[in-house]
Design a protein around this motif. Sequence first.
Motif, mmCIF file in Angstrom:
data_model
loop_
_atom_site.group_PDB
_atom_site.id
_atom_site.type_symbol
_atom_site.label_atom_id
_atom_site.label_comp_id
_atom_site.label_asym_id
_atom_site.label_seq_id
_atom_site.Cartn_x
_atom_site.Cartn_y
_atom_site.Cartn_z
ATOM 1 N N LEU A 18 0.833 -1.213 0.000
ATOM 2 C CA LEU A 18 0.000 0.000 0.000
ATOM 3 C C LEU A 18 0.864 1.259 0.000
ATOM 4 C CD1 LEU A 18 -2.837 1.165 -0.018
ATOM 5 C CD2 LEU A 18 -2.868 1.032 2.477
ATOM 6 N N ASP A 19 1.991 1.193 0.699
ATOM 7 C CA ASP A 19 2.902 2.335 0.721
ATOM 8 C C ASP A 19 3.413 2.653 -0.694
ATOM 9 O OD1 ASP A 19 4.730 4.164 2.352
ATOM 10 O OD2 ASP A 19 6.175 3.010 1.170
ATOM 11 N N ILE A 20 3.771 1.622 -1.439
ATOM 12 C CA ILE A 20 4.232 1.820 -2.827
ATOM 13 C C ILE A 20 3.078 2.360 -3.689
ATOM 14 C CG2 ILE A 20 5.118 0.652 -4.920
ATOM 15 C CD1 ILE A 20 7.294 0.714 -2.847
ATOM 16 N N ILE A 21 1.882 1.844 -3.482
ATOM 17 C CA ILE A 21 0.713 2.303 -4.248
ATOM 18 C C ILE A 21 0.471 3.798 -4.001
ATOM 19 C CG2 ILE A 21 -1.824 2.120 -4.477
ATOM 20 C CD1 ILE A 21 -1.521 -0.905 -3.816
ATOM 21 N N ILE A 22 0.456 4.196 -2.731
ATOM 22 C CA ILE A 22 0.161 5.599 -2.404
ATOM 23 C C ILE A 22 1.239 6.517 -2.972
ATOM 24 C CG2 ILE A 22 -0.080 7.272 -0.508
ATOM 25 C CD1 ILE A 22 -1.278 4.927 1.168
ATOM 26 N N ARG A 23 2.510 6.135 -2.756
ATOM 27 C CA ARG A 23 3.601 7.008 -3.223
ATOM 28 C C ARG A 23 3.638 7.080 -4.745
ATOM 29 N NH1 ARG A 23 8.150 4.026 -0.480
ATOM 30 N NH2 ARG A 23 9.526 5.394 -1.638
ATOM 31 N N SER A 24 3.436 5.966 -5.435
ATOM 32 C CA SER A 24 3.530 6.045 -6.900
ATOM 33 C C SER A 24 2.291 6.693 -7.511
ATOM 34 C CB SER A 24 3.842 4.692 -7.527
ATOM 35 O OG SER A 24 2.962 3.725 -7.080
ATOM 36 N N SER A 25 1.140 6.577 -6.848
ATOM 37 C CA SER A 25 -0.060 7.218 -7.400
ATOM 38 C C SER A 25 0.050 8.738 -7.362
ATOM 39 C CB SER A 25 -1.318 6.754 -6.671
ATOM 40 O OG SER A 25 -1.366 7.322 -5.383
ATOM 41 N N LYS A 26 0.918 9.248 -6.480
ATOM 42 C CA LYS A 26 1.129 10.705 -6.408
ATOM 43 C C LYS A 26 1.959 11.201 -7.585
ATOM 44 C CE LYS A 26 0.914 11.161 -1.405
ATOM 45 N NZ LYS A 26 1.770 10.984 -0.236
ATOM 46 N N ILE A 27 2.788 10.332 -8.131
ATOM 47 C CA ILE A 27 3.676 10.728 -9.227
ATOM 48 C C ILE A 27 3.016 10.488 -10.582
ATOM 49 C CG2 ILE A 27 5.949 10.297 -10.271
ATOM 50 C CD1 ILE A 27 6.815 9.107 -7.587
ATOM 51 N N MET A 28 2.175 9.462 -10.663
ATOM 52 C CA MET A 28 1.563 9.073 -11.946
ATOM 53 C C MET A 28 0.173 9.680 -12.094
ATOM 54 S SD MET A 28 4.012 7.190 -12.893
ATOM 55 C CE MET A 28 5.413 6.378 -12.110
ATOM 56 N N ASP A 29 -0.242 9.867 -13.353
ATOM 57 C CA ASP A 29 -1.610 10.354 -13.567
ATOM 58 C C ASP A 29 -2.612 9.260 -13.245
ATOM 59 O OD1 ASP A 29 -0.961 12.965 -14.564
ATOM 60 O OD2 ASP A 29 -0.203 11.967 -16.368
ATOM 61 N N HIS A 30 -2.263 8.047 -13.685
ATOM 62 C CA HIS A 30 -3.161 6.931 -13.440
ATOM 63 C C HIS A 30 -2.323 5.703 -13.088
ATOM 64 C CE1 HIS A 30 -7.016 4.921 -13.728
ATOM 65 N NE2 HIS A 30 -6.441 3.938 -14.400
ATOM 66 N N LEU A 31 -2.759 4.966 -12.077
ATOM 67 C CA LEU A 31 -2.012 3.772 -11.665
ATOM 68 C C LEU A 31 -2.940 2.558 -11.679
ATOM 69 C CD1 LEU A 31 0.684 2.598 -10.386
ATOM 70 C CD2 LEU A 31 -0.435 2.915 -8.186
ATOM 71 N N ILE A 32 -2.511 1.534 -12.401
ATOM 72 C CA ILE A 32 -3.268 0.281 -12.389
ATOM 73 C C ILE A 32 -2.511 -0.716 -11.512
ATOM 74 C CG2 ILE A 32 -4.221 -1.616 -13.770
ATOM 75 C CD1 ILE A 32 -4.252 0.236 -16.190
ATOM 76 N N VAL A 33 -3.143 -1.147 -10.436
ATOM 77 C CA VAL A 33 -2.548 -2.189 -9.599
ATOM 78 C C VAL A 33 -3.068 -3.501 -10.184
ATOM 79 C CG1 VAL A 33 -2.325 -3.113 -7.275
ATOM 80 C CG2 VAL A 33 -2.655 -0.650 -7.600
ATOM 81 N N ALA A 34 -2.162 -4.312 -10.705
ATOM 82 C CA ALA A 34 -2.611 -5.503 -11.429
ATOM 83 C C ALA A 34 -2.156 -6.782 -10.747
ATOM 84 C CB ALA A 34 -2.112 -5.461 -12.867
ATOM 85 N N VAL A 35 -3.114 -7.616 -10.434
ATOM 86 C CA VAL A 35 -2.831 -8.892 -9.788
ATOM 87 C C VAL A 35 -2.491 -9.912 -10.862
ATOM 88 C CG1 VAL A 35 -3.729 -10.685 -8.264
ATOM 89 C CG2 VAL A 35 -4.540 -8.330 -8.012
ATOM 90 N N LEU A 36 -1.360 -10.534 -10.676
ATOM 91 C CA LEU A 36 -0.908 -11.524 -11.643
ATOM 92 C C LEU A 36 -1.520 -12.880 -11.336
ATOM 93 C CD1 LEU A 36 1.080 -12.768 -13.756
ATOM 94 C CD2 LEU A 36 2.742 -12.876 -11.911
ATOM 95 N N GLU A 37 -2.185 -13.433 -12.319
ATOM 96 C CA GLU A 37 -2.706 -14.788 -12.171
ATOM 97 C C GLU A 37 -1.654 -15.718 -12.741
ATOM 98 O OE1 GLU A 37 -6.724 -15.144 -13.553
ATOM 99 O OE2 GLU A 37 -6.845 -17.199 -12.830
ATOM 100 N N ASN A 38 -0.894 -16.323 -11.832
ATOM 101 C CA ASN A 38 0.229 -17.155 -12.256
ATOM 102 C C ASN A 38 -0.097 -18.634 -12.039
ATOM 103 O OD1 ASN A 38 2.666 -18.427 -12.655
ATOM 104 N ND2 ASN A 38 3.863 -16.974 -11.433
ATOM 105 N N PRO A 39 -0.337 -19.379 -13.137
ATOM 106 C CA PRO A 39 -0.743 -20.777 -12.977
ATOM 107 C C PRO A 39 0.345 -21.655 -12.356
ATOM 108 C CG PRO A 39 -0.486 -20.194 -15.319
ATOM 109 C CD PRO A 39 -0.227 -18.955 -14.535
ATOM 110 N N ARG A 40 1.600 -21.156 -12.332
ATOM 111 C CA ARG A 40 2.696 -21.962 -11.777
ATOM 112 C C ARG A 40 2.860 -21.749 -10.269
ATOM 113 N NH1 ARG A 40 7.008 -19.913 -13.754
ATOM 114 N NH2 ARG A 40 6.002 -18.453 -15.145
#
Length: 158
Positions: A18-40
């Motif tokens: 969450l700390d990375i999300i908050i800090r990077s959302s301040k620098i970027m216009d739009h931030l997509i937090v994307a969950v990786l669906e990793n079958p392995r």
Amino acid sequence: MTIAIYPGSFDPVTKGHLDIIIRSSKIMDHLIVAVLENPRKVASYNIEKRVEMLKLVTEPYPNVEVDYYKGLLIDYAEQKKIDIIVKGLRAISDFEFEFQMALVNQKLNPAIETLFMMTNSKYSYLSSSIVKEIAALGGDISSLVPPEVHDIIIEIYK
Ligand code: ADP
């Protein structure tokens, strides 16, 4: 307009994420937090739960969107017209793998940059696996995870 993606397993989301999300959302216009669906990789929380938890904790941040993807990050990034991949770095141990991934992604699409954000020193020891280990042994994880998702996280250990 700069669109960034912050990819990961988020199994489950921690205060470090969450700390990375908050800090990077301040620098970027739009931030997509994307969950990786990793079958392995066997996840402890299914993709819907991981997305739900991320949506709960990112609700106060209007330029943050939560999504999930399967397959190659670069393919998803191209499809979403992403300019920047944000990665968090906790320790030297994260570096080698992340360095290799960044170089591979650069090779696949040189127009997409990877930016590394240093962990907040408060959370440098924190990982999803540590949270799960403590929760499984009945320990108190309230200082490690956002309060909105605390009960969802411990649910599977009851
Ligand atoms: P984990 O290694 O905790 O299972 P993820 O695969 O979900 O994490 O990680 C997604 C991204 O978040 C990666 O770039 C990772 O380096 C970063 N990250 C994870 N925990 C932290 C933290 N405590 N501080 C900074 N970055 C972190």
